[in-house]
Design an enzyme around this catalytic site. Structure first.
Site, PDB file in Angstrom:
ATOM      1  N   LEU A  75     -11.179  41.685 -27.666  1.00 41.81           N
ATOM      2  CA  LEU A  75     -11.305  40.360 -28.276  1.00 41.81           C
ATOM      3  C   LEU A  75     -12.217  40.339 -29.503  1.00 41.81           C
ATOM      4  CD1 LEU A  75     -11.415  38.208 -25.016  1.00 41.81           C
ATOM      5  CD2 LEU A  75      -9.442  38.805 -26.437  1.00 41.81           C
ATOM      6  N   CYS A  76     -12.594  41.512 -29.998  1.00 34.78           N
ATOM      7  CA  CYS A  76     -13.413  41.586 -31.214  1.00 34.78           C
ATOM      8  C   CYS A  76     -12.547  41.417 -32.451  1.00 34.78           C
ATOM      9  CB  CYS A  76     -14.123  42.935 -31.299  1.00 34.78           C
ATOM     10  SG  CYS A  76     -15.535  43.077 -30.216  1.00 34.78           S
ATOM     11  N   GLU A 114     -20.330  45.904 -32.874  1.00 33.72           N
ATOM     12  CA  GLU A 114     -20.226  47.084 -33.731  1.00 33.72           C
ATOM     13  C   GLU A 114     -21.468  47.951 -33.608  1.00 33.72           C
ATOM     14  OE1 GLU A 114     -17.107  44.357 -34.899  1.00 33.72           O
ATOM     15  OE2 GLU A 114     -19.217  44.036 -34.431  1.00 33.72           O
ATOM     16  N   ASP A 128     -21.795  65.179 -25.446  1.00 31.08           N
ATOM     17  CA  ASP A 128     -20.709  66.142 -25.627  1.00 31.08           C
ATOM     18  C   ASP A 128     -21.188  67.421 -26.305  1.00 31.08           C
ATOM     19  OD1 ASP A 128     -17.892  67.019 -25.699  1.00 31.08           O
ATOM     20  OD2 ASP A 128     -18.119  66.751 -27.866  1.00 31.08           O
TER      21      ASP A 128
END
Length: 162
Positions: A75-76, A114, A128
């Site tokens: 919904l951004c 964001e 990672d």
């Protein structure tokens, strides 16, 4: 408690209409931490990670993630971001890496998601890049540190250096 703007009168999720809101300068700062073994932190500091420059790759991953937030969070609104900064700092007291992501836009809606996405993906990238030597790392304390602009006004988390 504030109204949930992403729910319509029937309680169903929808994208908020921001078309009538004025364009204003909006900024958000988010943080995250990757807690690791002291030996892993020393490996990082020495620049000996097998996959390369951990901070450079995580910084770019965070920037890319901020630009793609609307593709990840349903919904951004897609935003033409004016600024994305991702800072990574090695910290003995964690031990690990502190991440601070800053985003800014001249727009009709805020950039909190964001900034949070940038901090989260930068943390995932640190994990990672170092997981081969430390699978016990923990991604922690992902949170909004501050926001400026918009109808709801400014916000700074208590105790935040932001």
């Amino acid at each position: 408690m504030a109204e949930l703007t992403h729910l319509d009168k029937n309680g169903e999720a929808h994208m908020v209409d921001v078309g009538d809101k004025p364009v204003t300068r909006r900024e958000a700062i988010a943080g995250s931490e990757v807690v690791m073994a002291p030996a892993t932190l020393e490996l990082l500091r020495a620049g000996n990670a097998a996959k390369g420059d951990v901070f450079a790759v995580a910084r770019i991953a965070g920037i890319q993630a901020a630009k793609r937030t609307a593709e990840l969070i349903p919904l951004c609104h897609p935003l033409p971001l004016d600024r994305i900064d991702v800072e990574l700092t090695a910290c003995d007291e964690l031990p690990g890496v502190r991440i601070v992501a800053r985003c800014a836009v001249a727009g009709r809606t805020g950039v909190e998601m964001e900034a949070l996405t940038a901090a989260s993906v930068a943390a995932l990238t640190v994990y990672d890049m170092l997981k081969a030597v430390d699978r016990d790392m923990t991604i922690a304390a992902t949170r909004l540190l501050a926001k400026r602009g918009g109808r709801s006004g400014d916000y700074t988390r208590d105790g935040s250096p932001a």
